[in-house]
Design an enzyme around this catalytic site. Structure first.
Site, PDB file in Angstrom:
ATOM      1  N   LYS A   1       0.832  -1.108  -0.045  1.00  0.00           N
ATOM      2  CA  LYS A   1       0.089   0.034  -0.081  1.00  0.00           C
ATOM      3  C   LYS A   1       0.840   1.171  -0.083  1.00  0.00           C
ATOM      4  O   LYS A   1       1.537   1.419   0.679  1.00  0.00           O
ATOM      5  CB  LYS A   1      -0.822   0.157   1.219  1.00  0.00           C
ATOM      6  CG  LYS A   1      -2.331  -0.479   1.099  1.00  0.00           C
ATOM      7  CD  LYS A   1      -2.977  -0.124   2.510  1.00  0.00           C
ATOM      8  CE  LYS A   1      -4.506  -0.117   2.538  1.00  0.00           C
ATOM      9  NZ  LYS A   1      -5.052   0.131   3.615  1.00  0.00           N
TER      10      LYS A   1
HETATM   11  C1  E4P Z   1      -8.498   0.330   3.878  1.00  0.00           C
HETATM   12  O1  E4P Z   1      -7.723  -0.035   3.203  1.00  0.00           O
HETATM   13  C2  E4P Z   1      -8.447   1.187   5.015  1.00  0.00           C
HETATM   14  O2  E4P Z   1      -7.621   0.366   5.884  1.00  0.00           O
HETATM   15  C3  E4P Z   1      -9.884   1.298   5.574  1.00  0.00           C
HETATM   16  O3  E4P Z   1     -10.903   1.061   5.014  1.00  0.00           O
HETATM   17  C4  E4P Z   1     -10.136   2.336   6.457  1.00  0.00           C
HETATM   18  O4  E4P Z   1     -11.177   2.765   7.018  1.00  0.00           O
HETATM   19  P1  E4P Z   1     -11.672   3.815   8.018  1.00  0.00           P
HETATM   20  O5  E4P Z   1     -11.860   4.874   7.501  1.00  0.00           O
HETATM   21  O6  E4P Z   1     -12.906   3.228   8.768  1.00  0.00           O
HETATM   22  O7  E4P Z   1     -10.277   3.636   9.005  1.00  0.00           O
END
Ligand code: E4P
Length: 221
Positions: A84
């Site tokens: 990522k």
């Molecule tokens: C995705 O890869 C993220 O880890 C995640 O969906 C973030 O979600 P949040 O906004 O609930 O922290």
């Protein structure tokens, strides 16, 4: 649409895996920190080994060179690791180098169609628009997803649209209707997908009628 779990908790992963619907995993630094592992790399290896599907592991450094080096390390953590990178100039610069070398990348923290175009142009495997966080600031996360899906369709981009930051089952349903390739969600949203009060009521009734019949047959025998 594949269903991914957004967590770094092994018990949650094992439970959803047991259901037979776990398509992959997304993690982020906040989720890993919540588990407080003693050895981060060993823990990430465990995550990769537990999931039969792509596992997104996030870079945490700032310059393109640093992100690139860290990304190579993360890619080596497991055969299913996806690196990522954040949607910043440094992140996409590193992401492009990684993608060019065949490393699958997931461009995260995407909040606009313009950013999603950049993610596709660097050859990302996944683009992650954060729908819930857009809703949090009184804007429309689902409209963002719609625009990205439309642009990707028109342009014929191969990058997969991963709807992220999903907060409730209707987010998942709407993402599926719009054609997202993946929906990633926390354990509590996954758990809500399976629940319906009429299923519970119906099952109670079926079982009670069945048990009554068994009792009558036993008494009549
Ligand atoms: C995705 O890869 C993220 O880890 C995640 O969906 C973030 O979600 P949040 O906004 O609930 O922290």
């Amino acid at each position: 649409m594949k269903l991914f779990l957004d967590t770094a908790n092994l018990d949650e992963i094992r439970e959803i895996k047991r259901w037979g619907v776990l398509g992959g995993l997304t993690s982020n630094p906040t989720l890993i920190a919540k588990e407080a592992p003693h050895d981060i790399e060993t823990y990430m290896k465990e995550l990769c080994a537990e999931v039969d599907g792509p596992v997104s592991l996030e870079t945490t450094l700032e310059t393109a060179d640093e992100i690139y080096e860290q990304g190579l390390g993360l890619a080596g953590i497991g055969p299913n690791a996806v690196v990522k990178v954040a949607m910043t100039a440094e992140g996409i610069s590193a992401g492009k180098r990684l993608a060019d070398q065949g490393v699958p990348i997931n461009v995260t923290l995407v909040f606009s169609p313009a950013q999603a175009i950049l993610a596709a142009e660097i050859g990302a495997t996944y683009v992650s628009p954060f729908l819930g966080r857009v809703d949090d600031i009184a804007s429309d996360g689902m409209y963002l997803l719609k625009e990205i899906c439309e642009i990707y369709e028109v342009q014929g981009y191969d990058t997969l649209v991963l709807a992220a930051s999903l907060r409730h089952p209707m987010h998942v349903v709407e993402a599926a209707k719009l054609g997202a390739d993946v929906a990633t969600m926390p354990y509590d949203v996954f758990s809500k997908l399976v629940k319906h009060p009429l299923t519970d009521l119906g099952l109670d009734r079926f079982l009670s009628d069945w048990n009554k019949l068994q009792k009558e047959l036993k008494e009549g025998a």
